[in-house]
Design an enzyme around this catalytic site. Structure first.
Site, short mmCIF file in Angstrom:
data_model
loop_
_atom_site.label_atom_id
_atom_site.label_comp_id
_atom_site.label_asym_id
_atom_site.label_seq_id
_atom_site.Cartn_x
_atom_site.Cartn_y
_atom_site.Cartn_z
N HIS A 269 0.83 -1.22 0.00
CA HIS A 269 0.00 0.00 0.00
C HIS A 269 0.86 1.27 0.00
CE1 HIS A 269 -3.32 -2.71 0.49
NE2 HIS A 269 -2.98 -3.04 1.72
N ASP A 320 -4.93 -8.47 -3.29
CA ASP A 320 -5.25 -8.23 -1.89
C ASP A 320 -6.53 -8.93 -1.41
OD1 ASP A 320 -5.44 -7.23 0.67
OD2 ASP A 320 -5.09 -5.16 0.15
#
Ligand code: NGQ
Ligand code: ZN
Length: 454
Positions: A269, A320
């Protein structure tokens, strides 16, 4: 034994080439030449490209499709989503995890990914007690990878605490928890689980700065002398604020000052960085693990791709939460979020005339291969034969010459253009459908029915 394939068109290090003859021995490309005679090789129609590495997956979250999209009592956020996610995982058995992971991996292969980095933290039984086989869940992930043929980098996760400064874990987190000593035993079991798979890699993943302390982080870094190191970082503003309250520093700033971040590292991220952190991170040669569809789903914020790319930063993409598995779709979302942020176009490029699709694709191949520690990411001698072949008959490729194929794929044709997929030289997807599609779907539906009816 060797196999020989003949691709009408293939994207090599120097661009698109015709009549590319590839020899695969033990899963690895051992010979490759363009403008070659067919010479008995099996002909494969379409546009062949290296499969994209999916550098960040929590496979079990695939089972949450549609379960966290309803407004709650007050202010839905990443943190309320996480409560729903903890409730979902609370009931999963090892069989469920294997069934869900197999579906996720089939879909990854059908949609452009050929390797997965499994950020694996659901370790223990429902009551938090370790399984008789400490690595039970790792064996299930490895089994799903073996069944589907996806390349695997398994990243067992160290999770110790609920928040900065060593806060006591919550009930919902009990299935994740290990101290460094038990984590290192689990890591050995994960290696055993991966041993039968073709060229699987094993790394480590301290979950986040929230879930470790400086001491436990150091303990596992000292013990893992090689292989990838992945960590979630600076995804949410609350995490940034809590880190500042705890240490006086922001998460990326703290990590760069306190850990030997280099090209073994993948920072997942890294959404919230100052200009200075962005530049410093780029200089480490670590990979930013971007998960654009999940980051949008969870309301994380937008990574500043423009500044990071200008600073020479490396990145790759991950699916993810697996809410929507789509390799070209991740690249498209990455660019589109930049366009919305900067009110501009073709942001993830640095030179006039550069193709955005090609740059995104190339960066994600290189960054993903680095972050997953496997010899992938290029159609070249010595690399795994992980090859995605796109449908040359798709209408989006009709008017475009080869200069535009990657743009047409990323921005228009998308995941449905995937026709044939090879991993380690084995054909696992044909006509867009994985060879284990029906069995894996049936098992998944039965598992979900049992879970959601209960
Ligand atoms: C995870 N997912 O590990 O699945 C996390 C949620 C956490 C994302 N960060 C749990 N997207 O971060 O505490
Ligand atoms: Zn994650």
């Amino acid at each position: 034994m060797s196999r020989h394939y003949m691709f009408d068109h293939a994207w090599l290090a120097d661009g698109w080439r015709r009549d590319v003859r590839v020899t695969v021995t033990d899963g690895v490309i051992t010979a490759l030449s363009a403008d070659a005679p067919r010479d008995g090789a099996e002909r494969v129609a379409g546009f062949a490209v290296p499969g994209l590495p999916n550098l960040h997956s929590h496979a079990f979250q695939r089972g949450m499709a549609g379960l966290a999209e309803r407004r709650g009592p007050a202010g839905d956020s990443f943190w309320t989503w996480r409560d729903v996610m903890y409730r979902f995982l609370g009931r999963l058995t090892p069989d469920d995890v294997e069934a869900i992971a197999a579906l996720a991996y089939v879909e990854m292969l059908e949609r452009g990914f050929t390797t997965v980095g499994e950020f694996h933290y659901l370790h223990h039984g429902a009551d938090g007690a370790p399984h008789a086989e400490l690595g039970e869940m790792a064996f299930r992930i490895a089994a799903a990878a073996g069944e589907t043929g996806i390349g695997l980098t398994l990243l067992p996760v160290l999770y110790g605490y609920a928040g900065f400064g060593g806060q006591t874990p919550t009930q919902g987190q009990r299935r994740f928890i290990n101290d460094p000593e038990r984590f290192l035993r689990l890591l050995e079991r994960a290696r055993a689980a991966c041993a039968p798979l073709p060229a699987a890699a094993v790394g480590i993943a301290p979950h986040s700065l929230r879930a470790v302390t400086p001491e436990t982080l150091r303990a596992v870094l000292d013990a893992a002398k090689s292989g990838p190191i992945h960590i979630h970082i600076a995804e949410q503003m609350k995490e940034v604020d809590d880190c500042v309250a705890w240490s006086g520093q922001r998460p990326v700033e703290w990590l760069l000052d306190h850990a030997p971040v280099d090209d073994r590292w993948c920072l997942i991220h890294a959404t919230h960085m100052t200009a200075d952190e962005t530049k410093r991170m780029a200089q480490t040669r670590a990979v930013a693990g971007l998960c654009p569809l999940t980051e949008a789903s969870l309301g994380d914020g937008v990574f500043n791709g423009e500044a990071y790319l200008a600073a020479g930063g490396r990145f790759g993409i991950g699916s993810d939460s697996n809410i929507e598995i789509d390799a070209p779709g991740e690249l498209r979302m990455l660019e589109y979020s930049q366009r919305l942020l900067h009110r501009a176009r073709n942001v993830m490029t640095t030179q006039e005339g550069e193709s955005t699709g090609r740059r995104l694709f190339k960066e994600s191949l290189r960054g993903g291969a680095q972050a997953l520690g496997r010899p992938i990411g290029e159609l070249a001698i010595g690399r795994r034969a992980d090859i995605v072949v796109l449908d040359a008959e798709h209408p989006d490729f009709a008017g475009a010459g080869s200069d535009h194929w990657l743009d047409a794929w990323v921005f228009s044709a998308g995941r449905n253009a995937v026709r044939t997929v090879f991993t380690s030289g084995e054909k696992v997807v044909e006509n867009g459908v994985h060879r284990r599609h029906d069995a894996v779907h049936a098992r998944y539906r039965a598992a979900l029915k049992r879970l959601l009816d209960a």
